[in-house]
Design a protein around this motif. Structure first.
Motif, PDB file in Angstrom:
ATOM      1  N   TYR A  46       0.842  -1.190   0.000  1.00  0.00           N
ATOM      2  CA  TYR A  46       0.000   0.000   0.000  1.00  0.00           C
ATOM      3  C   TYR A  46       0.876   1.239   0.000  1.00  0.00           C
ATOM      4  O   TYR A  46       1.743   1.401   0.834  1.00  0.00           O
ATOM      5  N   PRO A  48       0.423   5.516  -0.379  1.00  0.00           N
ATOM      6  CA  PRO A  48      -0.566   6.583  -0.452  1.00  0.00           C
ATOM      7  C   PRO A  48      -0.621   7.187  -1.853  1.00  0.00           C
ATOM      8  O   PRO A  48       0.338   7.104  -2.619  1.00  0.00           O
ATOM      9  N   ALA A  49      -1.750   7.787  -2.177  1.00  0.00           N
ATOM     10  CA  ALA A  49      -1.931   8.393  -3.493  1.00  0.00           C
ATOM     11  C   ALA A  49      -0.934   9.527  -3.696  1.00  0.00           C
ATOM     12  O   ALA A  49      -0.609  10.269  -2.779  1.00  0.00           O
ATOM     13  N   ASP A  67     -10.444   8.011  -1.565  1.00  0.00           N
ATOM     14  CA  ASP A  67      -9.492   7.470  -0.599  1.00  0.00           C
ATOM     15  C   ASP A  67     -10.068   7.654   0.799  1.00  0.00           C
ATOM     16  O   ASP A  67     -10.379   8.767   1.205  1.00  0.00           O
ATOM     17  N   GLU A  69      -8.720   7.607   3.677  1.00  0.00           N
ATOM     18  CA  GLU A  69      -7.886   8.374   4.612  1.00  0.00           C
ATOM     19  C   GLU A  69      -7.906   9.870   4.311  1.00  0.00           C
ATOM     20  O   GLU A  69      -8.011  10.684   5.217  1.00  0.00           O
ATOM     21  N   THR A  70      -7.777  10.226   3.027  1.00  0.00           N
ATOM     22  CA  THR A  70      -7.685  11.645   2.672  1.00  0.00           C
ATOM     23  C   THR A  70      -9.015  12.228   2.218  1.00  0.00           C
ATOM     24  O   THR A  70      -9.127  13.437   2.077  1.00  0.00           O
ATOM     25  N   LYS A  71      -9.991  11.360   1.934  1.00  0.00           N
ATOM     26  CA  LYS A  71     -11.310  11.782   1.434  1.00  0.00           C
ATOM     27  C   LYS A  71     -11.210  12.498   0.088  1.00  0.00           C
ATOM     28  O   LYS A  71     -12.045  13.313  -0.249  1.00  0.00           O
ATOM     29  N   ARG A  73     -10.604  12.212  -4.276  1.00  0.00           N
ATOM     30  CA  ARG A  73     -10.846  11.332  -5.413  1.00  0.00           C
ATOM     31  C   ARG A  73      -9.503  10.875  -5.985  1.00  0.00           C
ATOM     32  O   ARG A  73      -8.579  11.678  -6.146  1.00  0.00           O
ATOM     33  N   VAL A  74      -9.409   9.584  -6.280  1.00  0.00           N
ATOM     34  CA  VAL A  74      -8.156   8.978  -6.735  1.00  0.00           C
ATOM     35  C   VAL A  74      -8.400   8.217  -8.029  1.00  0.00           C
ATOM     36  O   VAL A  74      -9.417   7.539  -8.181  1.00  0.00           O
ATOM     37  N   TYR A  87      -1.557   5.124  -7.747  1.00  0.00           N
ATOM     38  CA  TYR A  87      -2.757   5.858  -7.364  1.00  0.00           C
ATOM     39  C   TYR A  87      -2.438   7.345  -7.399  1.00  0.00           C
ATOM     40  O   TYR A  87      -1.525   7.803  -6.724  1.00  0.00           O
ATOM     41  N   GLU A  89      -3.968  11.285  -7.030  1.00  0.00           N
ATOM     42  CA  GLU A  89      -5.074  12.146  -6.588  1.00  0.00           C
ATOM     43  C   GLU A  89      -5.515  13.035  -7.748  1.00  0.00           C
ATOM     44  O   GLU A  89      -4.698  13.560  -8.479  1.00  0.00           O
TER      45      GLU A  89
END
Length: 90
Positions: A46, A48-49, A67, A69-71, A73-74, A87, A89
């Motif tokens: 994993y 992060p984006a 996502d 965690e960050t809310k 769009r990815v 991934y 953002e």
């Protein structure tokens, strides 16, 4: 979640070991707790984006999600020759 389970396993293992109950629970729970923590440290699946655009050779899969965690769009990109996923953002 996994970190909580690892810590709980190590705490229970410590109590059992202090009480002299090495087997069948104390020592195995110690290995389970340590193994979970090591898997969290060394698992690199994993990522992060990223905010940077995908480079050459990356193909947009059309997948989009929020996502957790960050809310944010990815978008999902893949490299067909390796199956690697990236991934980004939006």
């Amino acid at each position: 979640m996994s970190l909580g389970c690892a810590i709980a396993a190590l705490v229970v293992a410590a109590v059992l070991l202090i009480a002299g109950h090495f087997f069948p629970f104390g020592v195995p729970l110690t290995f389970i707790g340590v193994g979970l923590i090591l898997s969290l440290i060394y698992d690199t699946r994993y990522k992060p984006a990223s905010r940077r655009p995908a480079g050459p050779g990356w193909v947009d899969t059309g997948e989009r999600f929020i996502d957790p965690e960050t809310k944010r769009r990815v978008a999902v990109f893949t490299r067909p020759e390796t199956g690697e996923r990236e991934y980004i953002e939006l």
